[in-house]
Scaffold this active site. Structure first.
Site, PDB file in Angstrom:
ATOM      1  N   PRO A  80       0.787  -1.227   0.000  1.00  0.00           N
ATOM      2  CA  PRO A  80       0.000   0.000   0.000  1.00  0.00           C
ATOM      3  C   PRO A  80       0.827   1.289   0.000  1.00  0.00           C
ATOM      4  O   PRO A  80       1.856   1.372   0.648  1.00  0.00           O
ATOM      5  CB  PRO A  80      -0.825  -0.104   1.300  1.00  0.00           C
ATOM      6  CG  PRO A  80      -0.093  -1.075   2.140  1.00  0.00           C
ATOM      7  CD  PRO A  80       0.541  -2.049   1.192  1.00  0.00           C
ATOM      8  N   ASN A  81       0.320   2.217  -0.770  1.00  0.00           N
ATOM      9  CA  ASN A  81       0.850   3.587  -0.880  1.00  0.00           C
ATOM     10  C   ASN A  81       2.156   3.686  -1.665  1.00  0.00           C
ATOM     11  O   ASN A  81       2.638   4.788  -1.921  1.00  0.00           O
ATOM     12  CB  ASN A  81       1.020   4.233   0.510  1.00  0.00           C
ATOM     13  CG  ASN A  81      -0.312   4.296   1.242  1.00  0.00           C
ATOM     14  OD1 ASN A  81      -1.280   4.814   0.693  1.00  0.00           O
ATOM     15  ND2 ASN A  81      -0.388   3.745   2.441  1.00  0.00           N
TER      16      ASN A  81
ATOM     17  N   ARG B 235       5.022  11.002  -2.707  1.00  0.00           N
ATOM     18  CA  ARG B 235       4.720  10.746  -1.301  1.00  0.00           C
ATOM     19  C   ARG B 235       5.961  11.025  -0.438  1.00  0.00           C
ATOM     20  O   ARG B 235       7.010  10.395  -0.617  1.00  0.00           O
ATOM     21  CB  ARG B 235       4.346   9.264  -1.174  1.00  0.00           C
ATOM     22  CG  ARG B 235       4.213   8.772   0.226  1.00  0.00           C
ATOM     23  CD  ARG B 235       4.204   7.247   0.280  1.00  0.00           C
ATOM     24  NE  ARG B 235       3.949   6.803   1.628  1.00  0.00           N
ATOM     25  CZ  ARG B 235       4.171   5.587   2.064  1.00  0.00           C
ATOM     26  NH1 ARG B 235       4.617   4.660   1.253  1.00  0.00           N
ATOM     27  NH2 ARG B 235       3.924   5.259   3.310  1.00  0.00           N
TER      28      ARG B 235
ATOM     29  N   TYR C 253      11.072   9.031   1.036  1.00  0.00           N
ATOM     30  CA  TYR C 253      11.048   7.985   0.008  1.00  0.00           C
ATOM     31  C   TYR C 253      11.670   8.405  -1.328  1.00  0.00           C
ATOM     32  O   TYR C 253      11.690   7.610  -2.268  1.00  0.00           O
ATOM     33  CB  TYR C 253       9.599   7.527  -0.209  1.00  0.00           C
ATOM     34  CG  TYR C 253       8.958   6.938   1.041  1.00  0.00           C
ATOM     35  CD1 TYR C 253       9.415   5.746   1.569  1.00  0.00           C
ATOM     36  CD2 TYR C 253       7.913   7.593   1.702  1.00  0.00           C
ATOM     37  CE1 TYR C 253       8.856   5.206   2.715  1.00  0.00           C
ATOM     38  CE2 TYR C 253       7.335   7.065   2.845  1.00  0.00           C
ATOM     39  CZ  TYR C 253       7.812   5.868   3.350  1.00  0.00           C
ATOM     40  OH  TYR C 253       7.264   5.333   4.486  1.00  0.00           O
TER      41      TYR C 253
ATOM     42  N   ASN D 230       8.074  -5.458  -0.608  1.00  0.00           N
ATOM     43  CA  ASN D 230       7.942  -4.295   0.269  1.00  0.00           C
ATOM     44  C   ASN D 230       6.449  -4.187   0.566  1.00  0.00           C
ATOM     45  O   ASN D 230       5.676  -3.660  -0.250  1.00  0.00           O
ATOM     46  CB  ASN D 230       8.461  -3.023  -0.398  1.00  0.00           C
ATOM     47  CG  ASN D 230       8.406  -1.831   0.551  1.00  0.00           C
ATOM     48  OD1 ASN D 230       7.784  -1.905   1.616  1.00  0.00           O
ATOM     49  ND2 ASN D 230       9.040  -0.730   0.170  1.00  0.00           N
TER      50      ASN D 230
ATOM     51  N   ALA E 271       2.994  -0.556   4.928  1.00  0.00           N
ATOM     52  CA  ALA E 271       2.471  -0.576   6.296  1.00  0.00           C
ATOM     53  C   ALA E 271       1.952  -1.958   6.713  1.00  0.00           C
ATOM     54  O   ALA E 271       1.912  -2.273   7.910  1.00  0.00           O
ATOM     55  CB  ALA E 271       1.368   0.464   6.433  1.00  0.00           C
TER      56      ALA E 271
ATOM     57  N   HIS F 255       3.823  -4.202   9.218  1.00  0.00           N
ATOM     58  CA  HIS F 255       3.735  -4.041  10.667  1.00  0.00           C
ATOM     59  C   HIS F 255       2.398  -4.509  11.238  1.00  0.00           C
ATOM     60  O   HIS F 255       2.178  -4.445  12.438  1.00  0.00           O
ATOM     61  CB  HIS F 255       3.947  -2.558  11.037  1.00  0.00           C
ATOM     62  CG  HIS F 255       5.006  -1.894  10.213  1.00  0.00           C
ATOM     63  ND1 HIS F 255       6.312  -2.308  10.220  1.00  0.00           N
ATOM     64  CD2 HIS F 255       4.955  -0.846   9.325  1.00  0.00           C
ATOM     65  CE1 HIS F 255       7.023  -1.547   9.385  1.00  0.00           C
ATOM     66  NE2 HIS F 255       6.208  -0.661   8.824  1.00  0.00           N
TER      67      HIS F 255
ATOM     68  N   ASP G  30       1.923 -15.030   7.321  1.00  0.00           N
ATOM     69  CA  ASP G  30       1.604 -16.454   7.148  1.00  0.00           C
ATOM     70  C   ASP G  30       1.832 -16.890   5.698  1.00  0.00           C
ATOM     71  O   ASP G  30       2.283 -18.013   5.449  1.00  0.00           O
ATOM     72  CB  ASP G  30       0.151 -16.741   7.532  1.00  0.00           C
ATOM     73  CG  ASP G  30      -0.046 -16.853   9.048  1.00  0.00           C
ATOM     74  OD1 ASP G  30       0.963 -16.861   9.781  1.00  0.00           O
ATOM     75  OD2 ASP G  30      -1.214 -16.920   9.480  1.00  0.00           O
TER      76      ASP G  30
ATOM     77  N   GLU H 107      12.636  -9.216   2.133  1.00  0.00           N
ATOM     78  CA  GLU H 107      11.863  -8.052   2.609  1.00  0.00           C
ATOM     79  C   GLU H 107      12.691  -6.790   2.382  1.00  0.00           C
ATOM     80  O   GLU H 107      13.848  -6.720   2.793  1.00  0.00           O
ATOM     81  CB  GLU H 107      11.570  -8.244   4.109  1.00  0.00           C
ATOM     82  CG  GLU H 107      10.832  -7.088   4.755  1.00  0.00           C
ATOM     83  CD  GLU H 107      10.605  -7.306   6.259  1.00  0.00           C
ATOM     84  OE1 GLU H 107      10.852  -8.426   6.766  1.00  0.00           O
ATOM     85  OE2 GLU H 107      10.201  -6.343   6.924  1.00  0.00           O
TER      86      GLU H 107
ATOM     87  N   HIS I  10      12.671  -2.446   2.581  1.00  0.00           N
ATOM     88  CA  HIS I  10      12.070  -1.158   2.941  1.00  0.00           C
ATOM     89  C   HIS I  10      12.980  -0.051   2.431  1.00  0.00           C
ATOM     90  O   HIS I  10      14.202  -0.128   2.588  1.00  0.00           O
ATOM     91  CB  HIS I  10      11.882  -1.025   4.457  1.00  0.00           C
ATOM     92  CG  HIS I  10      10.976  -2.075   4.999  1.00  0.00           C
ATOM     93  ND1 HIS I  10       9.619  -2.039   4.795  1.00  0.00           N
ATOM     94  CD2 HIS I  10      11.240  -3.221   5.663  1.00  0.00           C
ATOM     95  CE1 HIS I  10       9.078  -3.110   5.342  1.00  0.00           C
ATOM     96  NE2 HIS I  10      10.043  -3.852   5.866  1.00  0.00           N
TER      97      HIS I  10
ATOM     98  N   SER J 113      12.959   3.118   3.490  1.00  0.00           N
ATOM     99  CA  SER J 113      13.456   3.864   4.649  1.00  0.00           C
ATOM    100  C   SER J 113      14.032   2.886   5.679  1.00  0.00           C
ATOM    101  O   SER J 113      13.781   1.676   5.609  1.00  0.00           O
ATOM    102  CB  SER J 113      12.315   4.668   5.277  1.00  0.00           C
ATOM    103  OG  SER J 113      11.299   3.784   5.745  1.00  0.00           O
TER     104      SER J 113
ATOM    105  N   ARG K 192      12.619   4.855  12.776  1.00  0.00           N
ATOM    106  CA  ARG K 192      11.367   5.611  12.668  1.00  0.00           C
ATOM    107  C   ARG K 192      10.453   5.268  13.855  1.00  0.00           C
ATOM    108  O   ARG K 192      10.932   4.767  14.869  1.00  0.00           O
ATOM    109  CB  ARG K 192      10.715   5.311  11.308  1.00  0.00           C
ATOM    110  CG  ARG K 192      11.619   5.747  10.137  1.00  0.00           C
ATOM    111  CD  ARG K 192      10.956   5.520   8.803  1.00  0.00           C
ATOM    112  NE  ARG K 192       9.747   6.329   8.655  1.00  0.00           N
ATOM    113  CZ  ARG K 192       8.857   6.158   7.672  1.00  0.00           C
ATOM    114  NH1 ARG K 192       9.057   5.223   6.756  1.00  0.00           N
ATOM    115  NH2 ARG K 192       7.786   6.914   7.604  1.00  0.00           N
TER     116      ARG K 192
ATOM    117  N   ARG L 262       6.764   0.854  13.574  1.00  0.00           N
ATOM    118  CA  ARG L 262       7.435   0.332  12.371  1.00  0.00           C
ATOM    119  C   ARG L 262       8.558  -0.639  12.720  1.00  0.00           C
ATOM    120  O   ARG L 262       9.211  -1.201  11.840  1.00  0.00           O
ATOM    121  CB  ARG L 262       7.987   1.480  11.516  1.00  0.00           C
ATOM    122  CG  ARG L 262       6.929   2.362  10.911  1.00  0.00           C
ATOM    123  CD  ARG L 262       7.525   3.412   9.989  1.00  0.00           C
ATOM    124  NE  ARG L 262       6.698   4.594   9.952  1.00  0.00           N
ATOM    125  CZ  ARG L 262       5.633   4.757   9.144  1.00  0.00           C
ATOM    126  NH1 ARG L 262       5.307   3.815   8.291  1.00  0.00           N
ATOM    127  NH2 ARG L 262       4.917   5.867   9.189  1.00  0.00           N
TER     128      ARG L 262
HETATM  129  C1  DQA Z   1       8.108   1.251   3.956  1.00  0.00           C
HETATM  130  C2  DQA Z   1       8.128   1.517   5.465  1.00  0.00           C
HETATM  131  C3  DQA Z   1       6.752   1.314   6.061  1.00  0.00           C
HETATM  132  O1  DQA Z   1       6.786   1.550   7.449  1.00  0.00           O
HETATM  133  C4  DQA Z   1       5.759   2.266   5.433  1.00  0.00           C
HETATM  134  O2  DQA Z   1       4.476   2.042   5.946  1.00  0.00           O
HETATM  135  C5  DQA Z   1       5.772   2.199   3.959  1.00  0.00           C
HETATM  136  C6  DQA Z   1       7.050   2.087   3.262  1.00  0.00           C
HETATM  137  C7  DQA Z   1       9.459   1.585   3.307  1.00  0.00           C
HETATM  138  O3  DQA Z   1       9.649   1.162   2.169  1.00  0.00           O
HETATM  139  O4  DQA Z   1      10.288   2.265   3.907  1.00  0.00           O
HETATM  140  O5  DQA Z   1       4.734   2.324   3.302  1.00  0.00           O
HETATM  141  O6  DQA Z   1       7.855  -0.117   3.744  1.00  0.00           O
END
Ligand code: DQA
Length: 137
Positions: free
Chosen positions: A9-10, A17, A22, A72, A75, A78, A85, A96, A98, A100, A105, A109
């Site tokens: 998401p996002n 954003r 980012y 990735n 959110a 978390h 699962d 995995e 990320h 950031s 943070r 997170r």
């Molecule tokens: C993220 C870190 C997450 O905490 C956040 O919700 C994101 C992006 C990152 O790529 O740093 O949406 O996964």
């Protein structure tokens, strides 16, 4: 080698954003560069804001012939026991990523439902984290 990059998401908002966190590049632009840089790798990219769609993609990854998934989960990392699962329930290795440094943070997170079952975790290197994940594979 066939690798799926799965963004949650996002992450469709990358480029506009919170650029101070980012960066200012869209993922589509970055993905084109990745494809150019890693011509020997078959890269596929899927983004969804919907938890179940990410889970479905993880389930399908083996049948679709992916050797690995770079995930990735945004959110959902978390919060989502379901995605955690799914990662533990499939045979395809998951890295995995990320953008950031999540450990630098907010405390919420610092929890990941994915890390325990991930082949590895890369956090805090910006978009370069995806490149590092591909190189490690
Ligand atoms: C993220 C870190 C997450 O905490 C956040 O919700 C994101 C992006 C990152 O790529 O740093 O949406 O996964």
């Amino acid at each position: 080698m066939k690798i799926l990059i799965l963004n949650g998401p996002n992450l469709n908002l990358l480029g506009k954003r919170e650029p101070e966190i980012y960066g200012s590049q869209t993922f589509e632009d970055y993905f084109t560069k990745l494809q150019f840089h890693f011509k020997e790798v078959e890269l596929d990219y899927f983004q969804s804001n919907i938890e179940g769609e990410l889970i479905d993609k993880l389930h399908l990854s083996e049948n679709e012939g992916f050797n690995a998934v770079i995930l990735n989960a945004g959110a959902y990392t978390h919060t989502s026991i379901g995605i955690g699962d799914a990662v533990s329930g499939i045979n395809t290795p998951v890295i995995e990523v990320h953008i950031s440094n999540v450990m630098d943070r907010e405390e919420f997170r610092h929890v990941s439902y994915i890390s325990k079952n991930a082949a590895g975790v890369i956090s805090g290197f910006g978009l370069k984290g995806y490149e590092l994940a591909i190189k490690s594979l």
